[in-house]
Design an enzyme around this catalytic site. Structure first.
Site, mmCIF file in Angstrom:
data_model
loop_
_atom_site.group_PDB
_atom_site.id
_atom_site.type_symbol
_atom_site.label_atom_id
_atom_site.label_comp_id
_atom_site.label_asym_id
_atom_site.label_seq_id
_atom_site.Cartn_x
_atom_site.Cartn_y
_atom_site.Cartn_z
ATOM 1 N N HIS A 184 76.349 -17.319 -100.626
ATOM 2 C CA HIS A 184 75.321 -17.636 -99.987
ATOM 3 C C HIS A 184 74.505 -18.549 -100.878
ATOM 4 C CE1 HIS A 184 76.667 -14.934 -96.741
ATOM 5 N NE2 HIS A 184 75.957 -15.876 -95.948
ATOM 6 N N ARG A 215 77.354 -13.185 -84.508
ATOM 7 C CA ARG A 215 76.402 -14.114 -84.563
ATOM 8 C C ARG A 215 76.881 -15.361 -84.436
ATOM 9 N NH1 ARG A 215 75.578 -16.848 -89.524
ATOM 10 N NH2 ARG A 215 73.516 -17.003 -89.197
ATOM 11 N N ASN A 217 76.265 -19.357 -85.794
ATOM 12 C CA ASN A 217 75.653 -20.364 -86.807
ATOM 13 C C ASN A 217 75.951 -21.911 -86.259
ATOM 14 O OD1 ASN A 217 74.707 -21.468 -89.008
ATOM 15 N ND2 ASN A 217 76.552 -21.267 -90.141
ATOM 16 N N GLU A 257 79.383 -22.173 -84.564
ATOM 17 C CA GLU A 257 80.459 -21.225 -85.107
ATOM 18 C C GLU A 257 79.943 -19.881 -84.415
ATOM 19 O OE1 GLU A 257 80.047 -20.906 -89.041
ATOM 20 O OE2 GLU A 257 81.148 -22.854 -89.744
ATOM 21 N N TYR A 308 70.047 -29.159 -95.613
ATOM 22 C CA TYR A 308 71.213 -28.116 -95.867
ATOM 23 C C TYR A 308 72.392 -28.302 -94.863
ATOM 24 C CZ TYR A 308 73.912 -23.900 -96.170
ATOM 25 O OH TYR A 308 75.024 -22.830 -96.369
ATOM 26 N N LYS A 309 71.839 -28.190 -93.647
ATOM 27 C CA LYS A 309 72.952 -28.325 -92.510
ATOM 28 C C LYS A 309 73.538 -29.811 -92.615
ATOM 29 C CE LYS A 309 71.158 -24.880 -89.333
ATOM 30 N NZ LYS A 309 72.242 -24.133 -88.830
HETATM 31 C C1 HEM Z 1 74.909 -11.015 -90.261
HETATM 32 C C2 HEM Z 1 75.850 -11.659 -91.301
HETATM 33 C C3 HEM Z 1 75.432 -12.929 -91.769
HETATM 34 C C4 HEM Z 1 74.416 -13.687 -91.584
HETATM 35 C C5 HEM Z 1 73.249 -13.276 -90.889
HETATM 36 C C6 HEM Z 1 74.535 -15.052 -92.370
HETATM 37 C C7 HEM Z 1 73.680 -15.955 -92.604
HETATM 38 C C8 HEM Z 1 73.733 -17.166 -93.175
HETATM 39 C C9 HEM Z 1 73.050 -18.445 -92.822
HETATM 40 C C10 HEM Z 1 71.666 -18.405 -92.209
HETATM 41 C C11 HEM Z 1 73.602 -19.041 -93.470
HETATM 42 C C12 HEM Z 1 73.059 -20.653 -93.672
HETATM 43 C C13 HEM Z 1 73.963 -21.477 -92.254
HETATM 44 C C14 HEM Z 1 73.026 -22.644 -91.942
HETATM 45 O O1 HEM Z 1 71.720 -22.542 -91.716
HETATM 46 O O2 HEM Z 1 73.652 -23.486 -91.456
HETATM 47 C C15 HEM Z 1 74.805 -18.870 -94.028
HETATM 48 C C16 HEM Z 1 75.882 -19.662 -94.830
HETATM 49 C C17 HEM Z 1 76.989 -19.179 -95.060
HETATM 50 N N1 HEM Z 1 77.420 -17.913 -95.176
HETATM 51 FE FE1 HEM Z 1 76.503 -16.223 -94.093
HETATM 52 N N2 HEM Z 1 75.699 -14.883 -92.987
HETATM 53 C C18 HEM Z 1 76.243 -13.715 -92.548
HETATM 54 C C19 HEM Z 1 77.544 -13.237 -92.933
HETATM 55 C C20 HEM Z 1 78.583 -13.879 -93.496
HETATM 56 C C21 HEM Z 1 79.540 -13.482 -94.085
HETATM 57 C C22 HEM Z 1 80.247 -12.048 -93.752
HETATM 58 C C23 HEM Z 1 80.324 -14.542 -95.013
HETATM 59 C C24 HEM Z 1 81.535 -14.186 -95.588
HETATM 60 C C25 HEM Z 1 82.245 -15.211 -96.048
HETATM 61 C C26 HEM Z 1 79.303 -15.431 -94.810
HETATM 62 C C27 HEM Z 1 79.474 -16.637 -95.683
HETATM 63 C C28 HEM Z 1 78.737 -17.819 -95.693
HETATM 64 C C29 HEM Z 1 79.160 -19.123 -95.967
HETATM 65 C C30 HEM Z 1 80.224 -19.366 -96.755
HETATM 66 C C31 HEM Z 1 77.874 -19.836 -95.736
HETATM 67 C C32 HEM Z 1 77.897 -21.252 -96.436
HETATM 68 C C33 HEM Z 1 77.428 -21.446 -97.624
HETATM 69 C C34 HEM Z 1 77.443 -22.888 -98.327
HETATM 70 O O3 HEM Z 1 76.849 -23.820 -97.810
HETATM 71 O O4 HEM Z 1 78.365 -22.904 -99.114
HETATM 72 N N3 HEM Z 1 78.273 -15.218 -94.235
HETATM 73 N N4 HEM Z 1 74.794 -17.527 -93.712
#
Ligand code: HEM
Length: 332
Positions: A184, A215, A217, A257, A308-309
């Site tokens: 993250h 959830r 995204n 997503e 960021y998005k």
């Molecule tokens: C309740 C579970 C989770 C929450 C609340 C969460 C929350 C977030 C949020 C808020 C973002 C920013 C997205 C945006 O605003 O467009 C994000 C990005 C991301 N999340 Fe999570 N996440 C969760 C679980 C996971 C899990 C299990 C993974 C496993 C790989 C993951 C991988 C990622 C990745 C790869 C990104 C993009 C990061 C980048 O820009 O390289 N997330 N997540």
């Protein structure tokens, strides 16, 4: 007792349904900020077979075959968990969608049938050499969602295997083996500095078997491109410059997503599934409530999140388009 035998494959079609009737609309309110917006997944089903099934599976397999490092990564110590994921997914396929998929089991000798694609595969459960691909890679080629496996060890979660064809601009190859916080890292820093990221990680680590979470995204993208990987940025990134407030309805797609999290009882890891859905902006414009919600969210959203998005450069064009749609609707 007679051994169970598979019946011949009968090819079936996924019926068409208008996108607006089945699109997973992610918003309840009129504002958006980073949060743990996860909810218990009810009913606890991972799969969603949509009319896009055949074309998306075809695209997935093309990407897997031509961009292997980008789309599939695994550590050898993930094999047991991969079989657990294959079993969980196949069992759900056969019990929830018996008209599309079937599994016949004689001890460890299994035969899987996909009736949408007219495919059959026999294999020995637990023996990698009997499948054409690793178990996660094999089962991922039959489902629309991307599948990520996180191992839980030493008080953290690590990305130990994944099949990722339709990422929202993140790289599996780069993130492979990373812990939850490092994955993250690219998210605006207040996600981490506020303690939210750590809270989410701890919440996931406390998850129990049989109690999955879900959830949404979301982001927006230009043209219906599912492979918005950093590796293919040259192909999709340049398209942002083409957006105007006049063509936004046709050119821009809202991308959601549908993410689901499952505790795997045997390996004690987590399966994270990501099913990406696209809807054209002019389809949203037909629904006044969706249009108003999206417009309010875009207008009030912090610039760091929009940046960021990936659509800060054309957000004003989207707002102009949505506002003119709202005006038209209210003057009719
Ligand atoms: C309740 C579970 C989770 C929450 C609340 C969460 C929350 C977030 C949020 C808020 C973002 C920013 C997205 C945006 O605003 O467009 C994000 C990005 C991301 N999340 Fe999570 N996440 C969760 C679980 C996971 C899990 C299990 C993974 C496993 C790989 C993951 C991988 C990622 C990745 C790869 C990104 C993009 C990061 C980048 O820009 O390289 N997330 N997540």
């Amino acid at each position: 007792m007679d051994k169970a035998t598979p019946t011949p494959i009968k090819v079936v079609k996924v019926p068409n349904r208008p996108i607006a009737d089945r699109f997973p609309w992610p918003f309840k309110g009129d504002t958006h900020d980073f949060s743990n917006n996860s909810k218990p997944l009810e009913p606890p089903i991972m799969l969603d077979i949509t009319p896009e099934y055949v074309e998306e599976i075809k695209l997935k397999r093309e990407l897997l075959d031509t961009r292997k490092e980008q789309t599939y990564q695994s550590a050898p110590h993930s094999f047991e968990a991969q079989w657990e994921i294959l079993e969980m997914t196949m069992d759900e396929m056969a019990s929830i969608f018996p008209h599309y998929f079937s599994v016949v089991k004689n001890g460890n000798e299994w035969t899987f049938q996909n009736h949408i694609l007219g495919e059959e595969q026999s294999f020995t459960f637990g023996d990698n050499s009997t499948l054409p691909y690793e178990p996660l890679d094999f089962i991922g080629r039959h489902v629309q969602a991307d599948l990520i496996y996180l191992a839980q060890r030493d008080g953290d979660l690590y990305l130990d295997a994944g099949q990722l064809c339709f990422p929202a601009n993140w790289s599996l190859n780069f993130d492979f083996g990373m812990d939850f916080m490092s994955i993250h890292f690219p998210v605006p820093s207040r996600f981490t500095t506020s303690g939210l990221a750590e809270k989410i990680r701890n919440f996931i680590m406390r998850m129990e078997p049989g109690k999955p979470w879900t959830r949404f995204n979301w982001t927006v993208t230009v043209e219906p491109i599912l492979d918005s990987s950093p590796e293919a940025f040259d192909e999709w990134g340049v398209k942002k410059d083409n957006v105007t407030s006049e063509n936004a309805g046709e050119l821009v797609y809202f991308r959601v997503e549908d993410q689901k999290l499952f505790r795997l009882p045997r390996s004690n890891g987590i399966l994270f599934s990501i099913h990406t859905h696209l809807i054209r902006l002019d389809e949203i414009a037909k629904n006044p409530q969706w249009t108003k919600q999206l417009n309010n969210i875009l207008v009030t959203m912090a610039d760091d999140i929009t940046e960021y998005k990936g659509f800060l450069s054309y957000k004003d064009k989207l707002v102009t388009y949505l506002e003119s749609t709202i005006e038209e609707t209210s003057s009719n």
